[in-house]
Design a protein around this motif. Structure first.
Motif, short mmCIF file in Angstrom:
data_model
loop_
_atom_site.label_atom_id
_atom_site.label_comp_id
_atom_site.label_asym_id
_atom_site.label_seq_id
_atom_site.Cartn_x
_atom_site.Cartn_y
_atom_site.Cartn_z
N THR A 409 -6.15 -5.45 1.89
CA THR A 409 -6.25 -5.09 3.31
C THR A 409 -5.35 -5.97 4.17
O THR A 409 -4.62 -5.49 5.05
N GLU A 410 -5.38 -7.28 3.92
CA GLU A 410 -4.53 -8.19 4.69
C GLU A 410 -3.05 -7.89 4.48
O GLU A 410 -2.26 -7.89 5.44
N ALA A 411 -2.68 -7.66 3.25
CA ALA A 411 -1.26 -7.41 2.94
C ALA A 411 -0.76 -6.15 3.67
O ALA A 411 0.31 -6.16 4.28
N LEU A 412 -1.55 -5.09 3.63
CA LEU A 412 -1.10 -3.84 4.24
C LEU A 412 -1.13 -3.91 5.77
O LEU A 412 -0.40 -3.18 6.45
N GLU A 413 -1.99 -4.78 6.31
CA GLU A 413 -2.02 -4.95 7.77
C GLU A 413 -0.89 -5.83 8.26
O GLU A 413 -0.34 -5.62 9.34
N ILE A 414 -0.54 -6.84 7.47
CA ILE A 414 0.43 -7.84 7.92
C ILE A 414 1.87 -7.39 7.68
O ILE A 414 2.73 -7.50 8.56
N VAL A 415 2.15 -6.90 6.48
CA VAL A 415 3.53 -6.56 6.12
C VAL A 415 3.97 -5.29 6.84
O VAL A 415 3.40 -4.21 6.63
N GLU A 416 4.96 -5.44 7.69
CA GLU A 416 5.51 -4.28 8.40
C GLU A 416 6.64 -3.67 7.58
O GLU A 416 7.43 -4.40 6.98
N PRO A 417 6.72 -2.33 7.57
CA PRO A 417 7.72 -1.67 6.70
C PRO A 417 9.14 -2.16 6.90
O PRO A 417 9.87 -2.42 5.94
N ASN A 418 9.56 -2.34 8.15
CA ASN A 418 10.94 -2.72 8.43
C ASN A 418 11.20 -4.22 8.23
O ASN A 418 12.35 -4.64 8.24
N LEU A 419 10.13 -5.01 8.07
CA LEU A 419 10.28 -6.46 7.91
C LEU A 419 9.96 -6.93 6.50
O LEU A 419 10.02 -8.13 6.22
N ALA A 420 9.58 -6.01 5.63
CA ALA A 420 9.23 -6.38 4.25
C ALA A 420 10.41 -7.09 3.58
O ALA A 420 11.55 -6.65 3.68
N ASP A 421 10.10 -8.20 2.91
CA ASP A 421 11.15 -9.03 2.31
C ASP A 421 10.81 -9.30 0.86
O ASP A 421 9.64 -9.39 0.48
N ASN A 422 11.87 -9.46 0.05
CA ASN A 422 11.69 -9.83 -1.36
C ASN A 422 10.79 -8.84 -2.10
O ASN A 422 9.92 -9.24 -2.87
N GLY A 423 11.02 -7.57 -1.87
CA GLY A 423 10.21 -6.55 -2.53
C GLY A 423 10.04 -5.34 -1.63
O GLY A 423 10.60 -5.26 -0.53
N LYS A 424 9.25 -4.39 -2.08
CA LYS A 424 9.02 -3.15 -1.34
C LYS A 424 7.55 -3.05 -0.95
O LYS A 424 6.66 -3.34 -1.74
N LEU A 425 7.32 -2.61 0.28
CA LEU A 425 5.95 -2.40 0.74
C LEU A 425 5.26 -1.34 -0.11
O LEU A 425 4.04 -1.39 -0.33
N SER A 426 6.03 -0.37 -0.57
CA SER A 426 5.43 0.69 -1.40
C SER A 426 4.80 0.13 -2.67
O SER A 426 3.85 0.70 -3.20
N ASP A 427 5.34 -1.01 -3.17
CA ASP A 427 4.75 -1.61 -4.37
C ASP A 427 3.32 -2.07 -4.12
O ASP A 427 2.47 -2.04 -5.03
N ILE A 428 3.03 -2.52 -2.89
CA ILE A 428 1.67 -2.95 -2.57
C ILE A 428 0.74 -1.73 -2.54
O ILE A 428 -0.39 -1.78 -3.05
N ASN A 459 13.12 2.70 3.82
CA ASN A 459 14.19 3.55 3.29
C ASN A 459 13.60 4.61 2.38
O ASN A 459 12.40 4.57 2.02
N ILE A 460 14.43 5.55 2.00
CA ILE A 460 13.99 6.67 1.18
C ILE A 460 13.56 6.22 -0.21
O ILE A 460 12.68 6.82 -0.84
N GLU A 461 14.17 5.13 -0.72
CA GLU A 461 13.83 4.67 -2.06
C GLU A 461 12.34 4.31 -2.18
O GLU A 461 11.73 4.55 -3.23
N GLU A 462 11.78 3.75 -1.12
CA GLU A 462 10.36 3.37 -1.18
C GLU A 462 9.48 4.62 -1.22
O GLU A 462 8.47 4.65 -1.93
N HIS A 463 9.83 5.64 -0.46
CA HIS A 463 9.07 6.89 -0.50
C HIS A 463 9.15 7.52 -1.89
O HIS A 463 8.13 7.97 -2.44
N VAL A 464 10.35 7.55 -2.45
CA VAL A 464 10.52 8.12 -3.79
C VAL A 464 9.72 7.32 -4.81
O VAL A 464 9.08 7.88 -5.71
N ASN A 465 9.71 6.01 -4.66
CA ASN A 465 8.96 5.15 -5.57
C ASN A 465 7.47 5.48 -5.52
O ASN A 465 6.80 5.58 -6.56
N LEU A 466 6.94 5.66 -4.31
CA LEU A 466 5.51 5.97 -4.18
C LEU A 466 5.17 7.32 -4.78
O LEU A 466 4.21 7.45 -5.56
#
Length: 785
Positions: A409-428, A459-466
């Motif tokens: 819950t904390e990770a998904l609330e804190i990490v903003e899609p456009n600011l995600a660093d060192n990885g993809k938000l979709s992985d969470i 980006n589109i890659e994260e959507h495709v990944n999900l």
């Protein structure tokens, strides 16, 4: 009075042997000589002339000079200097010269009270006699007499002198006076207080420095350096400080966010030395939960572990008489054993001591177990958008359901899609869904995937990944129909025609990766109708590759939809450009010929003409060959010969030799060997150097077979202009010589020799060709004639 006259009078004085100096300026001859006695230059020349005279003589000369120019700084300075030099090596007390020397200084200051060097000389002399009160009065009088712009010279010497005395109270008073005028001198005052071990006053000065925004360190130290110094003093000397030490150290920790590990340790050390052990432990806990860098975390955590280990060691050795139990690391616990044992001073029973020991050991084990999660928290405080660290944290707490859900819950609330660093938000999101999948809760898993698909990722890659992970997750557990439903939900959304204005989520239907996954599903679990519809939609959206076009056409061909398969090829060649079209055209034409053979010749010819018109020159050879072969099998022979003729003029030069060889072979096969003569002649006109010579030799050999000796000789003469007889790499000259020996006469042989010599002369005058030199070096022929 000029210098020559002064020297003359001095010489007369030495001749007379007089020790008096009245004659020096007695009875002046001119008004200029009378004026000279009031100038420094005249007296200085006299003094320099008498520099080797006895001390008393020079003093008398100074005294006489003072009668005329009493305000001369240079004379007074050197006068006092010589007086002091005369005192050198003798005890002033025994010679009773102190009062007399003081008088000299006082007399000089009547005129020189605005000269700081005189005051400094006076004070230095007084200080050398250890006359502390008198020296202090001299410095004070100097400050009263001199202008403020020159006070810094007096204060510097004043403070340096007082710092070397044993009068601490007086020194503090003097320093306090000076720092009111020059606050930047607080650093030197601090050094003095530390040297005298006045820790309380040193802390007060450090606090003043930290609160003074205008303070500039003379040694280049920063406010953080002073803060560390203050904390170090507090930690080493915690008792009887006139300041709220703990509050000051906490303020420093809040103010400086980076590299504060040492400040935390000093604060804990302060509590330890004052016997506040629970406060020390709370401080360590606050530190490991608040530091922002891995370096600070390592410092604090190691200190924390050392502290707990020391407590345990003390409890284990409680009943033992160990002489070394006071030897504790100063950076962690530099206190006595009896202070540490306050934690168990009320425990008289051995069982209680053992229970306390077990409790401390459990606490240490729990601390060591918490290290990975504490370190992870530190890194996330430094960068809360670090996706990789959030995934590590999830792995660390996955055994605790409550903590795992809280972390997700904390990770998904804190990490903003456009600011995600060192990885993809979709992985969470994927990890969150898989967490419920592993628990067997498929309903919640699908809900999370669905909710994640609504997020606008970077980006589109994260959507495709999900979407891909959602489909593959369903497949792995055997939900084939559901996986098809899910991927259709992602691909068959509302389409947007303006691709440049689409958001990443709107670009999902245009993802080639997802369409390829969908095709795989349809091939394995669908039917021809659904698979055909998928291909058709991909072509409409232009989300295809040449390989996909070929597969689509093959699918239609396998199901007897031949014309539709060719329409697919037609659509494909409109979508791509060279070189992507190369394989597509080859397959298209090959399939078309295999299907219709000689039935639709004009249509086939149109295909060939279209591709030949479009294809780059470096790729067109194979299409000419296919075109010619088609005409040979199903078309007209003259059309085939015409195509081969076009080929030799339109291919790249490196392919011309091979093209001419094919052309010659085809003409010889279908029209006869005599018809190849024009082709050979065309080749000789269009080829160069080595290829030209080879083709010429073949033509000459052909003419010899036909008995056309003169034509063969003409060919040799023509191609000989391009071959150096000294090297003769292709054997042209040897072949021609043998030809003349068998078919020629004396005149033709002489002509052969003449041409050979003229060609040698021509090549000798030409600049060397680097390519030929390189070839000869590689063949080992360089230097051979």
């Amino acid at each position: 009075m000029n210098a020559q006259l002064l020297h003359y009078k001095l010489e007369q004085l030495e001749v007379k042997g007089s020790s008096k100096f009245e004659v020096v300026f007695a009875a002046p001859d001119t008004q200029q000589e009378q004026y000279s006695r009031f100038t420094l230059r005249a007296w200085w020349i006299v003094l320099q002339a008498h520099r080797d005279k006895p001390y008393a003589t020079r003093i008398d000369l100074y005294e006489r000079a003072f009668k005329y120019i009493p305000n001369c700084y240079k004379l007074w300075f050197n006068y006092l200097k010589e007086q002091l030099e005369d005192l050198g090596g003798r005890s002033t007390f025994l010679s009773n010269k102190f009062e007399e020397m003081i008088g000299y200084f006082e007399r000089a200051l009547v005129y020189m009270h605005k000269m700081p060097n005189i005051w400094l000389m006076y004070a230095e002399y007084s200080a050398s006699l250890q006359k502390y009160t008198h020296t202090r009065n001299v410095y004070d009088r100097a400050l009263q007499s001199l202008p403020v712009t020159q006070h810094h010279r007096i204060w510097k010497a004043y403070c340096q002198w007082i710092s070397k005395t044993d009068s601490i109270k007086t020194a503090i008073s003097i320093y306090n006076r000076y720092i009111k005028i020059n606050p930047d001198y607080k650093e030197e005052y601090l050094d003095y207080l530390v040297s005298k071990q006045l820790w309380g006053k040193a802390c007060q000065i450090l606090v003043d420095i930290l609160n003074d925004d205008q303070f500039n360190s003379s040694s280049g130290k920063t406010k953080y350096d002073f803060m560390k110094y203050l904390c170090e003093i507090i930690a080493r000397h915690p008792n009887d400080l006139p300041i709220d030490a703990a509050s000051i150290m906490k303020f420093g920790i809040k103010k400086y966010s980076d590299e504060i590990g040492q400040l935390w340790i000093k604060l804990a050390d302060y509590y330890i030395k004052t016997g506040q052990f629970e406060q020390a432990r709370d401080t360590f806990e606050d530190a490991v939960n608040n530091v922002l860098t891995v370096k600070d975390f390592s410092l604090v955590f190691n200190a924390y572990v050392k502290y707990e280990e020391t407590i345990i060691q003390m409890l284990e050795d409680f009943d033992e008489n160990d002489e070394n139990q006071d030897d504790i690391d100063d950076t962690i616990l530099s206190t006595k054993l009896d202070q540490l044992l306050k934690i168990k001073s009320s425990q008289d029973d051995e069982v209680q001591i053992e229970d306390e020991l077990l409790l401390k050991m459990d606490r240490l084990d729990e601390l060591l177990e918490r290290r990975p999660i504490l370190l992870n928290s530190c890194i996330l405080r430094q960068n809360k958008y670090n996706v990789e660290e959030w995934l590590k944290r999830i792995e660390l707490v996955k055994g605790d359901e409550r903590m795992a859900l809280k972390t997700f819950t904390e990770a998904l609330e804190i990490v903003e899609p456009n600011l995600a660093d060192n990885g993809k938000l979709s992985d969470i999101w994927i990890a969150y869904a898989n967490y419920y999948r592993n628990k067997g809760d498929w309903k919640t898993c699908n809900q999370i995937f669905h909710k994640g698909s609504k997020i606008e990722f970077k980006n589109i890659e994260e959507h495709v990944n999900l979407w891909s992970q959602w489909v593959e997750t369903l497949l792995l557990d055997g939900f084939v129909n559901d996986s098809l439903t899910v991927i259709k939900q992602g691909l068959f959304k509302r389409y947007v025609k303006k691709l440049d204005k689409m958001t990443p989520s709107e670009m999902v239907p245009y993802s080639l990766q997802l369409w390829q996954l969908y095709l795989d599903l349809e091939r394995n679990f669908g039917n021809f109708k659904s698979l055909r519809a998928a291909y058709k939609r991909m072509v409409e959206l232009k989300v295809v590759t040449p390989f996909i076009i070929i597969n689509y056409a093959q699918l239609l061909e396998d199901n007897a939809f031949y014309e539709e398969s060719f329409k697919v090829f037609e659509a494909g060649v409109q979508l791509f450009d060279w070189p992507a079209l190369y394989d597509l055209w080859i397959v298209y034409i090959t399939k078309f010929i295999q299907r219709y053979r000689g039935q639709k010749i004009e249509r086939t010819r149109n295909l060939f003409e279209t591709v030949i018109e479009q294809v780059p020159k470096d790729k067109n050879r194979i299409f000419y060959l296919m075109y010619g072969e088609f005409e040979e099998q199903y078309g007209l022979l003259n059309h085939a010969i015409e195509i081969y003729d076009r080929m030799v003029f339109n291919v790249e030069y490196q392919d011309k030799m091979e093209a001419y060889n094919i052309y010659i072979a085809k003409v010889a096969l279908y029209l006869g060997i005599t018809k190849t003569r024009p082709v050979f002649e065309s080749a000789i006109e269009n080829l160069q150097e080595a290829e030209l010579i080879q083709m010429g030799l073949r033509l000459a050999q052909l003419e010899r077979k036909f008995g056309e000796i003169d034509r063969a000789r003409a060919v040799y003469i023509h191609i000989s202009q391009f071959s150096d007889p000294r090297f003769d790499d292709f054997g042209l000259w040897k072949t021609w010589e043998n030809f003349e020996l068998h078919h020629g006469n004396e005149d033709t042989y002489k002509e052969f020799r003449r041409i050979s010599k003229s060609v040698v002369a021509k090549f000798s005058l030409m600049p060397p060709d680097p390519k030929k030199i390189k070839e000869r070096v590689e063949k080992g022929q360089l230097g051979q004639v």
